[in-house]
Motif scaffolding. Sequence first.
Motif, PDB file in Angstrom:
ATOM      1  N   UNK A  41       0.709  -1.229   0.156  1.00 17.09           N
ATOM      2  CA  UNK A  41       0.052  -0.131   0.085  1.00 17.09           C
ATOM      3  C   UNK A  41       0.826   1.172  -0.182  1.00 17.09           C
ATOM      4  N   UNK A  42       1.972   1.216   0.788  1.00 20.59           N
ATOM      5  CA  UNK A  42       2.692   2.358   0.883  1.00 20.59           C
ATOM      6  C   UNK A  42       3.383   2.584  -0.730  1.00 20.59           C
ATOM      7  N   UNK A  43       3.815   1.563  -1.256  1.00 15.00           N
ATOM      8  CA  UNK A  43       4.381   1.646  -2.460  1.00 15.00           C
ATOM      9  C   UNK A  43       3.497   2.567  -3.640  1.00 15.00           C
ATOM     10  N   UNK A  44       1.988   2.260  -3.265  1.00 16.31           N
ATOM     11  CA  UNK A  44       1.173   2.966  -4.372  1.00 16.31           C
ATOM     12  C   UNK A  44       1.049   4.464  -3.931  1.00 16.31           C
ATOM     13  N   UNK A  45       1.609   4.910  -2.949  1.00 16.54           N
ATOM     14  CA  UNK A  45       1.422   6.464  -2.558  1.00 16.54           C
ATOM     15  C   UNK A  45       2.464   7.388  -3.373  1.00 16.54           C
ATOM     16  N   UNK A  46       1.947   8.302  -4.356  1.00 14.93           N
ATOM     17  CA  UNK A  46       3.092   9.125  -4.894  1.00 14.93           C
ATOM     18  C   UNK A  46       4.039  10.103  -3.656  1.00 14.93           C
ATOM     19  N   UNK A  47       3.745  10.328  -2.613  1.00 16.91           N
ATOM     20  CA  UNK A  47       4.417  11.125  -1.604  1.00 16.91           C
ATOM     21  C   UNK A  47       3.755  10.321  -0.240  1.00 16.91           C
ATOM     22  N   UNK A  48       5.108  10.339   0.583  1.00 19.81           N
ATOM     23  CA  UNK A  48       4.931   9.792   1.885  1.00 19.81           C
ATOM     24  C   UNK A  48       4.987  10.920   3.178  1.00 19.81           C
ATOM     25  N   UNK A  49       3.938  10.933   3.952  1.00 22.80           N
ATOM     26  CA  UNK A  49       4.387  11.741   5.230  1.00 22.80           C
ATOM     27  C   UNK A  49       4.666  10.842   6.373  1.00 22.80           C
ATOM     28  N   UNK A  50       5.898  10.952   7.053  1.00 23.20           N
ATOM     29  CA  UNK A  50       5.995   9.876   8.200  1.00 23.20           C
ATOM     30  C   UNK A  50       6.344  10.753   9.450  1.00 23.20           C
ATOM     31  N   UNK A  51       5.258  10.529  10.510  1.00 24.45           N
ATOM     32  CA  UNK A  51       5.621  11.139  11.841  1.00 24.45           C
ATOM     33  C   UNK A  51       6.065  10.226  13.016  1.00 24.45           C
ATOM     34  N   UNK A  52       7.072  10.745  13.611  1.00 21.62           N
ATOM     35  CA  UNK A  52       7.635   9.846  14.573  1.00 21.62           C
ATOM     36  C   UNK A  52       8.309  10.868  15.671  1.00 21.62           C
ATOM     37  N   UNK A  53       8.180  10.543  16.913  1.00 23.25           N
ATOM     38  CA  UNK A  53       8.837  10.998  17.924  1.00 23.25           C
ATOM     39  C   UNK A  53       9.923  10.228  18.444  1.00 23.25           C
ATOM     40  N   UNK A  54      10.165  10.503  19.717  1.00 23.85           N
ATOM     41  CA  UNK A  54      11.298   9.784  20.368  1.00 23.85           C
ATOM     42  C   UNK A  54      12.596   9.519  19.471  1.00 23.85           C
ATOM     43  N   UNK A  55      13.161   8.305  19.182  1.00 20.41           N
ATOM     44  CA  UNK A  55      14.260   8.416  18.383  1.00 20.41           C
ATOM     45  C   UNK A  55      14.074   8.687  16.850  1.00 20.41           C
ATOM     46  N   UNK A  56      12.776   9.005  16.360  1.00 18.13           N
ATOM     47  CA  UNK A  56      12.650   9.269  14.957  1.00 18.13           C
ATOM     48  C   UNK A  56      13.169   8.417  13.709  1.00 18.13           C
ATOM     49  N   UNK A  57      13.289   7.297  14.355  1.00 15.32           N
ATOM     50  CA  UNK A  57      13.980   6.124  13.126  1.00 15.32           C
ATOM     51  C   UNK A  57      12.845   5.557  12.032  1.00 15.32           C
ATOM     52  N   UNK A  58      11.725   5.753  12.220  1.00 13.52           N
ATOM     53  CA  UNK A  58      10.950   5.396  11.084  1.00 13.52           C
ATOM     54  C   UNK A  58      11.252   5.859   9.731  1.00 13.52           C
ATOM     55  N   UNK A  59      11.535   7.347   9.453  1.00 15.86           N
ATOM     56  CA  UNK A  59      11.567   7.653   8.092  1.00 15.86           C
ATOM     57  C   UNK A  59      13.045   6.964   7.441  1.00 15.86           C
ATOM     58  N   UNK A  60      13.946   6.765   8.308  1.00 15.67           N
ATOM     59  CA  UNK A  60      15.214   5.980   7.543  1.00 15.67           C
ATOM     60  C   UNK A  60      14.688   4.484   7.203  1.00 15.67           C
ATOM     61  N   UNK A  61      14.116   3.918   7.894  1.00 16.56           N
ATOM     62  CA  UNK A  61      13.730   2.464   7.515  1.00 16.56           C
ATOM     63  C   UNK A  61      12.690   2.690   6.392  1.00 16.56           C
ATOM     64  N   UNK A  62      11.704   3.532   6.496  1.00 13.35           N
ATOM     65  CA  UNK A  62      10.927   3.639   5.285  1.00 13.35           C
ATOM     66  C   UNK A  62      11.430   3.949   3.824  1.00 13.35           C
ATOM     67  N   UNK A  63      12.282   4.851   3.942  1.00 13.79           N
ATOM     68  CA  UNK A  63      12.909   5.376   2.891  1.00 13.79           C
ATOM     69  C   UNK A  63      13.991   4.379   2.332  1.00 13.79           C
ATOM     70  N   UNK A  64      14.163   3.470   2.954  1.00 12.25           N
ATOM     71  CA  UNK A  64      15.238   2.395   2.597  1.00 12.25           C
ATOM     72  C   UNK A  64      14.159   1.307   1.698  1.00 12.25           C
TER      73      UNK A  64
END
Lengths: 212, 212, 212, 212, 212, 212, 212, 212
Positions: free
Chosen positions: B128-151
């Motif tokens: 489902x993520x791969x079907x989106x033309x842009x992603x907005x990724x919200x995270x607090x604490x250590x904020x690691x989610x964008x790194x994993x998603x962008x990979x």
Amino acid sequence: MNPDIRWDHDRESRTGIPEVVFGPGKTIEHLTRLFSEGEGLRFATRLSPDQMDALAKLAIVDRVSRTAVRAPKAPKELPPVGILTAGTGDIPVASEARATLEAMGQPARTFFDVGVAGLHRLQAILPELRACPVLIVCAGMEGALPSVVAGLVDAPLVAVPTSVGAGVSEGGHVALMSMLSSCSPGIAVVNIDNGFGAACMAVKMMNRWVRR
Amino acid sequence: MNPDIRWDHDRESRTGIPEVVFGPGKTIEHLTRLFSEGEGLRFATRLSPDQMDALAKLAIVDRVSRTAVRAPKAPKELPPVGILTAGTGDIPVASEARATLEAMGQPARTFFDVGVAGLHRLQAILPELRACPVLIVCAGMEGALPSVVAGLVDAPLVAVPTSVGAGVSEGGHVALMSMLSSCSPGIAVVNIDNGFGAACMAVKMMNRWVRR
Amino acid sequence: MNPDIRWDHDRESRTGIPEVVFGPGKTIEHLTRLFSEGEGLRFATRLSPDQMDALAKLAIVDRVSRTAVRAPKAPKELPPVGILTAGTGDIPVASEARATLEAMGQPARTFFDVGVAGLHRLQAILPELRACPVLIVCAGMEGALPSVVAGLVDAPLVAVPTSVGAGVSEGGHVALMSMLSSCSPGIAVVNIDNGFGAACMAVKMMNRWVRR
Amino acid sequence: MNPDIRWDHDRESRTGIPEVVFGPGKTIEHLTRLFSEGEGLRFATRLSPDQMDALAKLAIVDRVSRTAVRAPKAPKELPPVGILTAGTGDIPVASEARATLEAMGQPARTFFDVGVAGLHRLQAILPELRACPVLIVCAGMEGALPSVVAGLVDAPLVAVPTSVGAGVSEGGHVALMSMLSSCSPGIAVVNIDNGFGAACMAVKMMNRWVRR
Amino acid sequence: MNPDIRWDHDRESRTGIPEVVFGPGKTIEHLTRLFSEGEGLRFATRLSPDQMDALAKLAIVDRVSRTAVRAPKAPKELPPVGILTAGTGDIPVASEARATLEAMGQPARTFFDVGVAGLHRLQAILPELRACPVLIVCAGMEGALPSVVAGLVDAPLVAVPTSVGAGVSEGGHVALMSMLSSCSPGIAVVNIDNGFGAACMAVKMMNRWVRR
Amino acid sequence: MNPDIRWDHDRESRTGIPEVVFGPGKTIEHLTRLFSEGEGLRFATRLSPDQMDALAKLAIVDRVSRTAVRAPKAPKELPPVGILTAGTGDIPVASEARATLEAMGQPARTFFDVGVAGLHRLQAILPELRACPVLIVCAGMEGALPSVVAGLVDAPLVAVPTSVGAGVSEGGHVALMSMLSSCSPGIAVVNIDNGFGAACMAVKMMNRWVRR
Amino acid sequence: MNPDIRWDHDRESRTGIPEVVFGPGKTIEHLTRLFSEGEGLRFATRLSPDQMDALAKLAIVDRVSRTAVRAPKAPKELPPVGILTAGTGDIPVASEARATLEAMGQPARTFFDVGVAGLHRLQAILPELRACPVLIVCAGMEGALPSVVAGLVDAPLVAVPTSVGAGVSEGGHVALMSMLSSCSPGIAVVNIDNGFGAACMAVKMMNRWVRR
Amino acid sequence: MNPDIRWDHDRESRTGIPEVVFGPGKTIEHLTRLFSEGEGLRFATRLSPDQMDALAKLAIVDRVSRTAVRAPKAPKELPPVGILTAGTGDIPVASEARATLEAMGQPARTFFDVGVAGLHRLQAILPELRACPVLIVCAGMEGALPSVVAGLVDAPLVAVPTSVGAGVSEGGHVALMSMLSSCSPGIAVVNIDNGFGAACMAVKMMNRWVRR
């Protein structure tokens, strides 16, 4: 010895960790005397190229980890501590951890370049990681690797932030703060680039495992 | 209008983003006048409970995102922007992003609570993520989610650090710094808790997609 | 390859961005092997003078952007990404962005020295800026240029703070914080001096434009 | 459950630590549902007075540690983890550690108010400390207690900086930095006031002790 | 007067600025005595609602600027000092500057809501700005307005960072640092929200203009 | 000129301050061309020893202030701007201020080494200070001199924090923060070591004095 | 006593300073028990209004210094320690110092509101300051008073930064850093608002004076 | 002398501390003139190797403390000030303190390498410490030594944070903050590496002891 130096001969019996020589600020003369006198284990960290040259004839010098060891302990019959790095730039810090473990007789196993930008690399080594009783995870930049690993395995994890980075992450403070903030429980953190400290924590855990 | 206020009527034609009302510091009187006068889209963010009460009869108020909208634009025929959160605490920020997108006619799709401490949750939604033309990724604490998603995906990723955290991560600075330091290329970052700003960046991308 | 290195061959197909070599800490031997082996695109950033000397016979080396490229992709038929700088000191960072775009086949167009102390310089190029589908804006010191540009054009804007500055702005943190705080919506920010990262964000946007 | 929440049912089998509820931001309704549904261990931390009131009929609530537990695990036959505090102000954090350990079946033993301003208090309990396989040491202000303890005993030590302090030490950052800088090897550190995290690290160590 | 207070009666003759009452920490009793005793100008800043209520019968109280004045000086025959704000949130700070100028007899003229996100608003008032002998420019968030103004006019510019902002710009430090880093020469900066201090600088300039 | 450089020919007529060359990052070739072409005032600051050597035949080079000037303006018939330093280490910064003033035709007078540790030195020069229409006060370390001076004289005061210091005051941030916090009204502050910026502020004040 | 509390009965004989009660976090019950049990000096600092109400019947409570004392020591025949403040806002901190000195039998003398913006106030009291064997100097904002005083008198000076300030000086960090950076030798510094700590340093000095 | 320098001849009679030369930034010519002219004590600190070479024929130069002294005062009949260091890396700072004391005629006694990781070293010297009327305690890293010492002895203690450390403690800020936060009363702190300042504080104390 220099009367200004009070060598803590008793440290290993009290704490399980022998006194270790921290290279910065030590003169060549002082270092060579420390590695010439007495007998048994001598281990030094954070050595400069000049210090390593001077100790090369008295000890086993490792240029990557910047350590020197004389009379390392015999390897114990224990499962290996696992050491991971996110990137290749973290290898010197991981090597300091490995050199410390091995000087104290604790086996180690390394897994380099398994950062979160390519998760398949981490997934490929999961079975091996699960066999390690303790993991040391070294990462710079955003320091995300410990969070991901601690969510996948059940070993206690010692996180080592490294000074690898650029811009805001230069010097390792971002990785440090990130690791302290981890959303995955079961992580404890040491100072930036402190592979030695992480290894000592692991040795203290494994000492207790033996003594139990 | 108050002579002290210079409404930027021309902003949408210049920049593709209409002028939006930032709630803090606005009086109730001022806000209700803004939502009573003229016609067409009115959108306000960061509203206090009192401000939301006052606008409830003039606009659609969303208590989670703390926004109010009058006359939202009709939904465009465009694929949805994906909005992810690491934890449930990030949902208010993600909701501000969604409310902004929808006020401007851009469809959105949300994926909440997919943080890195349990990677299987992220892997389950990858198609489902791969079907989106842009992603907005919200995270607090250590904020690691964008790194994993962008990979893992090829969409451009707008990372939103949130103020969710405790101890050193309280307030969101650790998540912000972590996201700026990401080892995964293809990430750009907005201010802490700035779901609105991330949505505007996405709208500008999608406007161009249409205009091409 | 060195067994310690796990090359992420699959990265481009997953993320749209091929793996790129980050120069700092790499040995000359390691770098030359990376540029000698295999075929197709090789791109390296943040190279030292010694590293650039060593790669000069294997790749096209650019001394301003401190990059090297082997087998850049053919230019795509796409409108150019616009790259602006506030001052002449920001040109190396802008050049890293341009070199990255061009290595990946994305055309670029540069507009240097258009900072806010003399707004007429910016106004003179507005029609050309409005033709670009994405803008990359590099500025040090107080980092005000992205706010002004985003208030005038409708393209999404990737802001790059640079380390150009003196006193409190030395190192780029003021420019970074200023850009994150912008009063103009439609801006997202990358790490200090990270022209490479800004270009990757732009490439991901343009990849989607094509794939649509 | 709320469709926005993805409960990580599998966490304990993967990591040895069950999923735990972090109180802040949770609604009363959400919390009471979590403690009403299913069976087995439920454990929540950082609860507000209102949240504790609401859970009092569904779980054992501890007002000092601000935790609630339903169906704690039976105590294991293991030596107790030692928990020390420098002052009386650190007791809530130490209590969070104890509550976490006990919820997971790990025995604990506490030693409060043994700070370095009066060393005789620490010396009086040394034999008891030496019997603990792991120590958790909580301190605010200058955070010196872990350094002194780690120089006297051979157990691995998890240091917990607390937000107890005034002036520059308010909020716990000085204690945190001090503990990371310790001259005594064999210390690892968790986030400020994170008694829960320290206990999880200890549980992971003791899990392995059992599984060996 | 309270024996603990040493009123600096001589300050105006030495420095051109009379002693002014800083509200925070003063008791109602103390404040009302100060405004009841003696004669001539009394001026107080940063008053709380309670303090303003108490002084309302003894002085002219302004709720926006949070000031009170008794016996303001007669307006001097001098051109007005110009006061600008980037947004409407900066108006309280600008009002403190205006109240200070007017208490000391210096005419002022205000231009609100002319921030850089819509430059046409600034361009519309340029002729009026050029007639002012000194400009006070108040801005929060990224604090870019002084750089743009100082590049367009030849008056000396006193920049006032305001605490208006969110996320990283909350509290005004980003605006302050941005203003100190300005690429436009001819700017000097005062403390965050210090409209009073900016006005005193302007008064000292205009005093000299008169005395020349 | 280099097509990348957009010289702001119009700056002096707009702002009263001609465009000035900031040395860092400029090539020798670029600098010598700038000082060879055209006619009239050329002024450069923050020059390196190499840059000064190259300009020595084209301009008047001052090694203390690290400036070069070609065709300085004729001295105007105006009272001198006073420049003070707390210590001898602040003299380079004060000299940059003096060189800037003199390049633009504004007379200057210097008073060095009058810091607050020996107040009698300041009291000895008070009559001369009172004759100056503007004061520039340079200080490092705790930066206390502007507060004391502004409490004794009625001229507007531009405070310049310098990077002179050791330990916590190294780099000038303490002096900067101290000056912004001054309890004496009538002070405005420029960036660390920014003698040039302070002089431009003074020139703008004196330009207006003339034009009045 | 509460078994969790280990009262350090021996502290005064070891260090010259009796154990003192730090109010924050103590329950009313705990405090009243401490002031009811045993005999001799009891002294508590940083008390809340509720705590002061509860102790009012058991001890002498001072609302300005927020202290309570039972059985203060008889005044010693020693010259008074001098306590200065820069402004009236610093009086609570100075009062904590005075209350501490007097509880321990050391005479004190106060000089309030003698800040550097009006030096004549300081000069008026110089003879009295010179008679004091130790000076405690309390200042907020830019914290310049200790530097000026230490340049005028020969007593050792304990500097106390206070949290009085606004904008960048809010909270006292600027005053602290300024005092540590002083250009006047013979100053040592305590924590922000730590009047108690400064008094203890003075008591230790005077104890030695007596014991000599 | 250089007309730019205003030597404070009167400083010793006013403050008890003669004017001392701070090496950084002084030219060789300037320094040699200062040590050639006049008579009596000349003392310089923080000298570079070149400066020490130049002064070697005019003064007693100490390479460890980086000081030079001409005509030191005759030793006074006073008990010695005690100087402690936590590690061997702190010895240069301690030596600056000793050199300063001895230049001013105050006897000193040193105790090196007695840090808290091995408390027995400290306990062995307690009787000697108790004989000192003032203690100067130098420590880097976590800076815990002053807290422990102040809990054991009754002398006033001047704490000197040193820049010895790695990772977060590099540069001495952690040690500084730790010392300011000490839980042991009777400690005052000087700037990082400021052995000179600590010695001046001790001299002022001992001057008063004599003058009493």
